[in-house]
Scaffold this active site. Sequence first.
Site, PDB file in Angstrom:
ATOM      1  N   GLU A  44      -9.814  -4.243  -6.294  1.00 38.34           N
ATOM      2  CA  GLU A  44      -9.197  -4.032  -7.620  1.00 38.34           C
ATOM      3  C   GLU A  44      -8.860  -5.329  -8.368  1.00 38.34           C
ATOM      4  O   GLU A  44      -7.741  -5.522  -8.823  1.00 38.34           O
ATOM      5  CB  GLU A  44      -7.962  -3.139  -7.477  1.00 38.34           C
ATOM      6  CG  GLU A  44      -8.318  -1.798  -6.857  1.00 38.34           C
ATOM      7  CD  GLU A  44      -7.118  -0.909  -6.546  1.00 38.34           C
ATOM      8  OE1 GLU A  44      -5.989  -1.255  -6.918  1.00 38.34           O
ATOM      9  OE2 GLU A  44      -7.333   0.150  -5.915  1.00 38.34           O
ATOM     10  N   GLU A  74     -13.325   6.145  -1.965  1.00 36.05           N
ATOM     11  CA  GLU A  74     -11.989   6.767  -1.993  1.00 36.05           C
ATOM     12  C   GLU A  74     -12.052   8.079  -2.774  1.00 36.05           C
ATOM     13  O   GLU A  74     -11.230   8.349  -3.647  1.00 36.05           O
ATOM     14  CB  GLU A  74     -10.963   5.811  -2.628  1.00 36.05           C
ATOM     15  CG  GLU A  74     -10.923   4.445  -1.961  1.00 36.05           C
ATOM     16  CD  GLU A  74      -9.765   3.552  -2.418  1.00 36.05           C
ATOM     17  OE1 GLU A  74      -8.859   4.041  -3.113  1.00 36.05           O
ATOM     18  OE2 GLU A  74      -9.792   2.360  -2.067  1.00 36.05           O
TER      19      GLU A  74
HETATM   20  O1  9MR Z   1      -3.331   6.318  -0.625  1.00 32.31           O
HETATM   21  C1  9MR Z   1      -2.514   5.164  -0.645  1.00 32.31           C
HETATM   22  C2  9MR Z   1      -1.066   5.550  -0.821  1.00 32.31           C
HETATM   23  O2  9MR Z   1      -0.601   6.246   0.317  1.00 32.31           O
HETATM   24  C3  9MR Z   1      -0.212   4.317  -1.072  1.00 32.31           C
HETATM   25  O3  9MR Z   1       1.106   4.720  -1.372  1.00 32.31           O
HETATM   26  C4  9MR Z   1      -0.811   3.530  -2.212  1.00 32.31           C
HETATM   27  C5  9MR Z   1      -0.003   2.294  -2.477  1.00 32.31           C
HETATM   28  O4  9MR Z   1      -0.514   1.537  -3.499  1.00 32.31           O
HETATM   29  O5  9MR Z   1      -2.140   3.174  -1.901  1.00 32.31           O
HETATM   30  C6  9MR Z   1      -2.956   4.291  -1.791  1.00 32.31           C
HETATM   31  O6  9MR Z   1      -4.311   3.911  -1.581  1.00 32.31           O
HETATM   32  C7  9MR Z   1      -4.899   3.162  -2.628  1.00 32.31           C
HETATM   33  C8  9MR Z   1      -5.942   2.286  -2.001  1.00 32.31           C
HETATM   34  O7  9MR Z   1      -5.380   1.500  -0.986  1.00 32.31           O
HETATM   35  C9  9MR Z   1      -6.621   1.408  -3.028  1.00 32.31           C
HETATM   36  N1  9MR Z   1      -7.151   2.193  -4.115  1.00 32.31           N
HETATM   37  C10 9MR Z   1      -6.249   3.148  -4.723  1.00 32.31           C
HETATM   38  C11 9MR Z   1      -5.637   4.036  -3.649  1.00 32.31           C
HETATM   39  C12 9MR Z   1      -4.763   5.098  -4.277  1.00 32.31           C
HETATM   40  O8  9MR Z   1      -3.676   4.494  -4.918  1.00 32.31           O
END
Ligand code: 9MR
Length: 372
Positions: A159, A264
């Site tokens: 990102e 994802e």
């Molecule tokens: O699914 C993840 C969630 O449990 C966390 O709280 C969050 C924190 O930022 O991150 C989520 O996963 C993310 C991933 O690591 C990167 N791309 C976006 C995902 C959804 O936010």
Amino acid sequence: MSSLTWIVLSSVLLWTGAETFRPQPAAFNPEPGLKAVFTGDFLIGAALNTSQILEQDSLAKDLIPVQFNSVTAENIMKCEIIHPGWSDYNFTLADKPAEYAEKRQMHFVGHTLIWHSQLAPFIRQIKSPDSLDLFMKNHITTIASRYKGKVDGWDVVNEALEENGSMRKSIFFNLLGESYIEKAFQYAQAAAPGTELYYNDYNIEQPAKRAGAIALVKRLKEKGIRIDGVGIQGHWSIHSLNLQHIEESVKEFSALGVKVMFTELDLTVLPNPWDLRGADVNQNFESNPAMNPYPQGLPDSVNAVLADKYKALFALFLKHKDRISRVTFWGVSDRNSWLNNWPIRNRTNYPLVFDRNYQPKPAYYSILSLKK
Ligand code: 9MR
């Protein structure tokens, strides 16, 4: 105890709603699962949460290895957990997904090395470019070396782009400029030369951000820095899924000579608060029932739309299976999806192909039907 007493007693217990008397839904383990059906096309992955990785979730324990052949740790390999202090690493939890994948001989994705989010607090105190560079070098070298031979592919940078395709003004960009991306890939290459290296981001199927991602990949390649794949995250909505953008992206990224993966995947079925912003910026979305329309269950009609969208998406993936190496769902069942809590907390969302009891949804069968 007389039989009459027993009947009365058990009726009272049942009537009081004692959960223990309710039969648990049976584990659903059809053979073949998704992974077998798509063998030879692309890997089918899932992001696992901690209880799934620790096998504390019995339904998940049976289902995951049948359905998926690639795993990503949803959270526990992120910086704030794995590297909480400058010289303090904590591998207690972070080692578990590698062990999980190794035990089952599953493909394993390391998520993620350099990301502006979920950083350990000490990193925010770093003020000099040299110190931040040293942090990156130590972080990547320590972690990528530890999992050398265990992680099949790293999300090296996650990102790094804004929606308009420019570089995100993260701490890394602000102190090091765009060369931090090159450094990250070089450090990863040095520590884990046999591991695939990816750039991973959301919305990079959309034209402006896609152009930024293409430029980023080209810059690395022009400098002779290895990048093996681009991960299009795939956090999409049934209300706005744009197959044309996705197809263009698959073609354009693969034309750069990198693998394309959907890393994802989930499809929200709920309304998006930003669509309503113009009407009333002060609207309280948290307590607005219109923003959480299906707390008791998904209507069949919406379930059917979800199934259609997943089917169209997987039909597209199959069309380009030579360019797509992996499709990973961001979660296993609707119960644990992050989309129950984002962008509004405590909603009931249904973005995946297994329901809250790990039972297959119409979307699951619609995907499988493509291969019949
Ligand atoms: O699914 C993840 C969630 O449990 C966390 O709280 C969050 C924190 O930022 O991150 C989520 O996963 C993310 C991933 O690591 C990167 N791309 C976006 C995902 C959804 O936010």
